[in-house]
Design a protein around this motif. Structure first.
Motif, PDB file in Angstrom:
ATOM      1  N   GLN A 445       0.854  -1.203   0.000  1.00  0.00           N
ATOM      2  CA  GLN A 445       0.000   0.000   0.000  1.00  0.00           C
ATOM      3  C   GLN A 445       0.885   1.246   0.000  1.00  0.00           C
ATOM      4  O   GLN A 445       1.908   1.273   0.679  1.00  0.00           O
ATOM      5  N   TYR A 472      -5.783 -12.587  -2.391  1.00  0.00           N
ATOM      6  CA  TYR A 472      -4.969 -11.468  -2.898  1.00  0.00           C
ATOM      7  C   TYR A 472      -4.214 -10.810  -1.721  1.00  0.00           C
ATOM      8  O   TYR A 472      -4.332  -9.619  -1.475  1.00  0.00           O
ATOM      9  N   CYS A 473      -3.423 -11.607  -1.015  1.00  0.00           N
ATOM     10  CA  CYS A 473      -2.864 -11.130   0.265  1.00  0.00           C
ATOM     11  C   CYS A 473      -1.532 -10.410   0.122  1.00  0.00           C
ATOM     12  O   CYS A 473      -1.014  -9.896   1.113  1.00  0.00           O
ATOM     13  N   GLY A 474      -0.939 -10.375  -1.080  1.00  0.00           N
ATOM     14  CA  GLY A 474       0.338  -9.671  -1.234  1.00  0.00           C
ATOM     15  C   GLY A 474       1.389 -10.274  -0.315  1.00  0.00           C
ATOM     16  O   GLY A 474       1.472 -11.493  -0.146  1.00  0.00           O
ATOM     17  N   SER A 477       0.775  -8.126   4.653  1.00  0.00           N
ATOM     18  CA  SER A 477       0.685  -7.016   5.608  1.00  0.00           C
ATOM     19  C   SER A 477      -0.685  -6.973   6.293  1.00  0.00           C
ATOM     20  O   SER A 477      -0.770  -6.875   7.524  1.00  0.00           O
ATOM     21  N   MET A 478      -1.755  -7.117   5.497  1.00  0.00           N
ATOM     22  CA  MET A 478      -3.074  -7.130   6.153  1.00  0.00           C
ATOM     23  C   MET A 478      -3.239  -8.423   6.948  1.00  0.00           C
ATOM     24  O   MET A 478      -3.878  -8.439   8.004  1.00  0.00           O
ATOM     25  N   GLU A 493      -1.999 -15.778  -2.778  1.00  0.00           N
ATOM     26  CA  GLU A 493      -1.364 -14.726  -3.577  1.00  0.00           C
ATOM     27  C   GLU A 493      -0.644 -15.384  -4.754  1.00  0.00           C
ATOM     28  O   GLU A 493      -0.035 -16.439  -4.598  1.00  0.00           O
ATOM     29  N   GLU A 494      -0.710 -14.733  -5.911  1.00  0.00           N
ATOM     30  CA  GLU A 494      -0.117 -15.365  -7.095  1.00  0.00           C
ATOM     31  C   GLU A 494       1.355 -15.031  -7.319  1.00  0.00           C
ATOM     32  O   GLU A 494       2.043 -15.749  -8.041  1.00  0.00           O
ATOM     33  N   ALA A 519      -0.767 -19.139  -5.355  1.00  0.00           N
ATOM     34  CA  ALA A 519      -1.701 -19.588  -6.400  1.00  0.00           C
ATOM     35  C   ALA A 519      -2.528 -18.398  -6.865  1.00  0.00           C
ATOM     36  O   ALA A 519      -2.663 -17.402  -6.148  1.00  0.00           O
TER      37      ALA A 519
HETATM   38  C1  LIG Z   1      -4.406  -4.702  -4.270  1.00  0.00           C
HETATM   39  S1  LIG Z   1      -3.124  -5.845  -3.951  1.00  0.00           S
HETATM   40  C2  LIG Z   1      -3.489  -6.241  -2.275  1.00  0.00           C
HETATM   41  C3  LIG Z   1      -2.363  -6.827  -1.495  1.00  0.00           C
HETATM   42  C4  LIG Z   1      -2.515  -6.802   0.026  1.00  0.00           C
HETATM   43  N1  LIG Z   1      -3.859  -6.973   0.473  1.00  0.00           N
HETATM   44  C5  LIG Z   1      -1.966  -5.508   0.578  1.00  0.00           C
HETATM   45  O1  LIG Z   1      -2.725  -4.685   1.072  1.00  0.00           O
HETATM   46  O2  LIG Z   1      -0.745  -5.317   0.499  1.00  0.00           O
HETATM   47  C6  LIG Z   1      -3.659  -7.206  -4.879  1.00  0.00           C
HETATM   48  C7  LIG Z   1      -2.743  -8.415  -4.794  1.00  0.00           C
HETATM   49  O3  LIG Z   1      -3.353  -9.467  -5.533  1.00  0.00           O
HETATM   50  C8  LIG Z   1      -2.370 -10.168  -6.266  1.00  0.00           C
HETATM   51  N2  LIG Z   1      -3.111 -10.804  -7.369  1.00  0.00           N
HETATM   52  C9  LIG Z   1      -3.533 -10.257  -8.520  1.00  0.00           C
HETATM   53  N3  LIG Z   1      -4.266 -11.128  -9.213  1.00  0.00           N
HETATM   54  C10 LIG Z   1      -4.324 -12.265  -8.486  1.00  0.00           C
HETATM   55  C11 LIG Z   1      -4.964 -13.528  -8.669  1.00  0.00           C
HETATM   56  N4  LIG Z   1      -5.683 -13.786  -9.745  1.00  0.00           N
HETATM   57  N5  LIG Z   1      -4.842 -14.440  -7.704  1.00  0.00           N
HETATM   58  C12 LIG Z   1      -4.100 -14.201  -6.592  1.00  0.00           C
HETATM   59  N6  LIG Z   1      -3.464 -13.036  -6.370  1.00  0.00           N
HETATM   60  C13 LIG Z   1      -3.579 -12.076  -7.299  1.00  0.00           C
HETATM   61  C14 LIG Z   1      -1.364  -9.117  -6.643  1.00  0.00           C
HETATM   62  O4  LIG Z   1      -0.121  -9.682  -6.904  1.00  0.00           O
HETATM   63  C15 LIG Z   1      -1.370  -8.232  -5.399  1.00  0.00           C
HETATM   64  O5  LIG Z   1      -0.416  -8.664  -4.473  1.00  0.00           O
END
Ligand SMILES: C[S@@+](CC[C@H](N)C(=O)[O-])C[C@H]1O[C@@H](n2cnc3c(N)ncnc32)[C@H](O)[C@@H]1O
Length: 607
Positions: A445, A472-474, A477-478, A493-494, A519
């Motif tokens: 973020q 989509y946990c990156g 951090s959350m 997370e991918e 994944a």
């Molecule tokens: C908006 S970020 C949120 C990350 C985390 N929640 C944060 O606040 O740091 C979206 C995340 O989703 C991942 N992502 C995008 N498409 C995805 C998918 N199809 N499956 C899993 N992760 C994905 C990205 O790599 C990114 O880390």
């Protein structure tokens, strides 16, 4: 009566009528279908977690059908034997103060003047002065969802009947129009007999003489030639590049007014796209900093080593010597690098000829830890780039220096291959009581103080859950916040680098009730059949794919927290979740991106 969980009574929305669902059960009440592998219990060691209810992490791992990727070893710059890291990168709104991978505005070719009335000097109004050339913008991509012209034209009063008629304006016409509201790009929506004209740099309520630019069947774009009635909320933009640089869209509005407008933009998206009427105003949590909040800048590099940011809706570089929304560490690094690149003989990238060596400079900084990372995005690792690396090491000394090789045509910032050039491989950032490692390929973020507010919000809303699935946990951090108040959290997370960092971050922070799966969310849907009582998702701008949303609807989850940087997709998906039996209990915006039209929001759904 305020909702005991901080929810907004007026937000209880449910398609198909019926009484509101009872509040979700507390710890252990999640229940599930077919969650056999996750039922093991182990006494919780963290105070905040519901003791005794945490599934055994090993049991959980065994039950997962997915391969667990190991943290990746990143290749060093001069170690040809090692395989380079290939990370799939999602370009997100986090890159830079310039383009954020969506429709932005074209340069605003305003000609000042034409009459003594009105307010026009740029310094007072935020409207740019003479001499900025450029073509009217062409909206594309998510435009229907974004509140872009097509969506507006169809959704507006004129609607279909209107599109059957000829547009009532022609390119070059000069009209007096009043702005009704802002669309999702921050452009004012004006109407002429129902026909929509989009005008940048105009605020709701303001009246202006508008020069019509590009005309389409359902809408036109225009630019302010003369401001006839200024909003009392109009203010002097702090940045001298505002209006020419495309990074910010709202510097001409006072900060309080920006917050009001963002609440309205979110509400409008829910109404127009989600077909959901919100009973009350949406609260917008302000940023503690109106400027100097941003920890990442992606600067394109133009021929002759010029750094800057893109103009609105174009790839035309606007050379800037500073960016006021960036944190101090990023600004310092940008200023030094700008000097170096110009004098170095480095040839910046030319998109048309696909030639040049340095394409982008991505600068990441942390004011809290004093660390910084620089990623030089290049077409090839030329002698010129090697010489620049030596100068950067000597004279800028970021904590971490990387080269990213991007051989693709076009304007996607990062390629798949990262080469570690110097210093640490990661930098540290602090959020709340946690420290996180950040890598060059992982999302983070951009506004740490607002991220803390957002993550604490999500944490409180799923508090007491036995099992939380975070999609989509990156880099986790959350996840760290969620794990404080829940039994067990599984993050999906991918991006491989991010998953490796997420595991390291959990270990560094002494968090043992989390696990991470590398994944795509689409490939991890089986997890949703395993008895999670809450789902948290924070997808990229396009939102989750329909099958992910459907699987959430069919899961046992009774609570969903949906975090989004795109009101359009959030509104669309809220409607779908409601159709699948959820109720929208709370909606809040968080001003992650002051001075811009970007809106970050979180919605709580229950059933
Ligand atoms: C908006 S970020 C949120 C990350 C985390 N929640 C944060 O606040 O740091 C979206 C995340 O989703 C991942 N992502 C995008 N498409 C995805 C998918 N199809 N499956 C899993 N992760 C994905 C990205 O790599 C990114 O880390």
């Amino acid at each position: 009566m305020p909702d005991p969980k901080g929810g907004q009574e007026g937000l209880r929305h449910r398609r198909g009528g019926g009484p509101a669902s009872p509040l979700p059960q507390g710890p252990g009440g999640g229940g599930g279908h077919g969650g056999g592998g996750l039922q093991g219990g182990r006494t919780a060691t963290r105070e905040a977690g519901p003791a005794g209810l945490r599934p055994d992490p090993q049991e959980l791992r065994r039950s997962l059908p997915l391969r667990q990727g190991e943290p990746q070893a990143l290749r060093a710059l001069d170690s040809p034997g090692e395989a380079p890291v290939r990370a799939r990168i999602r370009q997100d709104q986090g890159w830079g103060g310039g383009r954020r991978g969506r429709e932005e505005g074209d340069p605003i070719p305003l000609r000042a003047g034409g009459g003594a009335k009105g307010v026009h000097p740029r310094s007072d109004t935020g409207l740019p002065g003479e001499g900025e050339g450029g073509q009217p913008g062409v909206l594309r991509g998510l435009e229907a969802l974004q509140g872009g012209p097509r969506g507006e034209g169809r959704g507006g009063e004129g609607g279909r009947a209107l599109s059957a008629r000829r547009p009532p304006v022609r390119e070059g016409d000069l009209l007096e129009l009043r702005a009704e509201r802002l669309n999702s790009l921050g452009d004012a929506v004006c109407r002429l007999d129902g026909f929509v004209v989009f005008v940048p740099l105009l605020l709701p309520g303001e009246r202006a003489r508008i020069r019509i630019g590009q005309v389409k069947r359902d809408y036109a774009s225009g630019r302010v030639e003369e401001l006839l009635e200024a909003s009392p909320s109009r203010t002097r933009p702090p940045c001298p590049f505002f209006g020419r640089c495309g990074g910010c869209q709202l510097q001409h509005a006072s900060y309080g007014h920006q917050l009001l407008l963002k609440g309205q933009m979110l509400k409008e998206a829910f109404c127009r796209i989600g077909k959901l009427e919100l009973g009350e105003e949406v609260e917008v949590v302000p940023s503690g900093r109106e400027l100097g909040y941003r920890n990442k800048l992606a600067s394109p590099v133009a021929p002759r080593g010029r750094l800057g940011l893109y103009a609105r809706r174009s790839h035309r570089l606007v050379e800037v010597d500073d960016c006021l929304i960036q944190e101090g560490a990023v600004r310092r690094c940008f200023s030094l690098l700008r000097g170096k690149a110009r004098g170095s003989g480095i040839y910046g990238y030319d998109e048309r000829s696909h030639a040049g060596d340095l394409r982008h400079a991505v600068i990441v900084g942390s004011e809290r830890t004093g660390q910084s990372m620089l990623v030089l995005v290049t077409l090839e690792l030329t002698e010129g780039i090697r010489a620049l690396i030596e100068e950067v090491k000597r004279e800028i000394s970021p904590t971490s220096l990387w080269v990213n090789l991007n051989r693709q045509r076009g304007n996607v910032i990062l390629g798949d291959e990262f080469l570690h050039a110097w210093g640490d491989r990661e930098i540290l950032e602090e959020l709340g009581p946690f420290r996180f490692r950040r890598g060059p390929a992982s999302f983070f973020q951009v506004n740490v103080q607002v991220a803390e507010e957002l993550f604490s919000f999500a944490e409180r809303r799923v508090a007491g859950s036995r099992r939380v699935l975070e999609l989509y946990c990156g880099l986790g951090s959350m996840t760290a916040f969620l794990a404080r108040s829940s039994g067990f959290v599984v993050g999906v997370e991918e991006v491989g680098e991010a998953v490796g960092l997420a595991r390291a971050n959990a270990a560094d922070n002494g968090i043992d009730n989390v696990d991470f799966v590398e994944a795509r969310a689409e490939d991890a849907l089986e997890l949703l059949e395993r008895g999670f009582d809450s789902v948290v998702l924070d997808p990229p701008r396009g939102g989750p794919s329909p099958e992910v949303l459907k699987a959430i609807g069919e899961s046992s989850a009774s609570r969903v927290v949906y975090v989004s940087c795109n009101p359009s997709t959030l509104a669309r998906d809220s409607s779908r979740l409601i159709e699948m039996g959820f109720e929208l209990v709370e909606l809040k915006a968080f001003d992650m991106f002051p001075q811009t039209a970007h809106v970050e929001a979180a919605a709580l759904f229950e059933r």
